[in-house]
Design an enzyme around this catalytic site. Structure first.
Site, short mmCIF file in Angstrom:
data_model
loop_
_atom_site.label_atom_id
_atom_site.label_comp_id
_atom_site.label_asym_id
_atom_site.label_seq_id
_atom_site.Cartn_x
_atom_site.Cartn_y
_atom_site.Cartn_z
CG ASP A 108 -1.97 1.02 1.28
OD1 ASP A 108 -2.99 0.93 0.58
OD2 ASP A 108 -1.77 1.98 2.06
CG HIS A 290 -5.78 -3.09 -0.04
ND1 HIS A 290 -5.07 -2.60 -1.12
CD2 HIS A 290 -5.34 -2.38 1.04
CE1 HIS A 290 -4.25 -1.63 -0.72
NE2 HIS A 290 -4.41 -1.49 0.58
#
Length: 310
Positions: A108, A290
């Site tokens: 991320d 994610h």
């Protein structure tokens, strides 16, 4: 000081004008170390499954809570979180341990910092492993203006910049609910609700999907942000346009060997021309969302080690 029975004890290390809370495993070896960089809104603890396996494979594993997180410094100046400072922290961390370069792994926002390490400190990077976020080349106009045109004013990147302090206060007031609603897996494919995603998550009584982690693990993240608040970590987003200017004259092509790991269920789109800008990249996907290294810990670690062995 952070303590968890299944996680290394931290050290506080002064680098680049700040103090970083750093967790280590393994020993200094003749080969390069491996530095694991967390994303938002996370913590070094997000790498809890990878650390022991990488150390057992012979790596010196170095995992900082980056500035604004955990017990690391949390400067009040927004510009203290620009990409020069974030990458400078990692370069100085290598200096502290006496390393010339390292393998950098980022998830991320941590992936963005790792890609930027290759641009701003190319000689300090041996290899790159990115989870979730592909390399983001400079847009034709500053990031926030570009994103507002493409994604609208309620995009959380835009909202964080256009309404400073608003999201910070709401997330601070709803830390447990926000993180419990955010850290989910097996999310259904549903249209996004009106409004700003992160604020919706802070207020929602009915989260989608399934919990990503046990309550005892989630408590580490909740406790950390209840102590620090969210402003420091959100200030990373508030430097996107400053970063756009910082990188204006930097060669945008990354020549380092790189591994890109996508989550097949992640909402972040895949880069269509990644190999044009990162010619030595290998791309793989895992069947997850994610939060790749936390949802698929064994598979993630095996993918990293297999690629490093090649």
């Amino acid at each position: 000081m952070f303590h968890h029975p299944d996680f290394p004890s931290p050290k506080l290390i002064c680098v680049n004008g700040v103090t970083l809370e750093v967790f280590e495993a393994g020993h200094k070896t003749a080969g390069p170390p491996i530095v694991l960089c967390h994303g938002w809104p996370e913590h070094a603890f997000s790498w809890r499954a990878q650390i022991p396996m990488l150390a057992a494979a012979g790596y010196h594993v170095i995992v900082p809570n980056q500035r604004g997180y955990g017990n690391s410094s949390n400067p009040s100046d927004v510009s203290a979180f620009d990409i020069t400072q974030l990458t400078g922290d990692l370069a100085c961390l290598l200096d502290h341990f006496g390393y010339r370069d390292a393998i950098f792994v980022g998830h991320d926002w941590g992936a963005n910092v790792v890609w930027s390490m290759a641009l701003l400190h190319p000689t300090r990077v041996r290899k790159i492993i990115s989870l979730a976020l592909p390399y983001q080349p400079r847009t034709p106009k500053p990031w926030i203006e570009f994103m507002e045109e493409v994604m609208g004013s309620e995009n959380y990147f835009v909202h964080f910049n256009r309404h400073p302090g608003v999201a910070d206060a709401i997330l601070d007031a709803n830390t447990g609910r926000f993180l419990r609603n955010l850290f989910r897996k097996h999310l259904p494919r549903v249209p996004p609700e009106p409004g700003m995603l992160m604020l919706n998550l802070a207020h929602s009584e009915r989260p989608y999907g399934e919990p990503l982690m046990r309550e005892s693990e989630l408590a580490v993240f909740i406790d950390s942000f209840q102590k620090t608040g969210f402003t420091g970590s959100i200030n990373w987003y508030r430097n996107l346009d400053r970063n756009w200017h910082i990188l204006a004259d930097v060669d945008p092509v990354i020549h380092h060997p790189a591994l890109m790991i996508y989550g097949e269920q992640d909402s972040i789109p895949r880069a269509q021309n990644l190999s044009d800008l990162v010619p030595n990249v290998e791309v793989i996907s895992l069947d997850c969302g994610h939060w790749i290294q936390q949802e698929k810990p064994q598979e993630t670690t095996e993918a990293i080690l297999n690629w490093l062995r090649d």
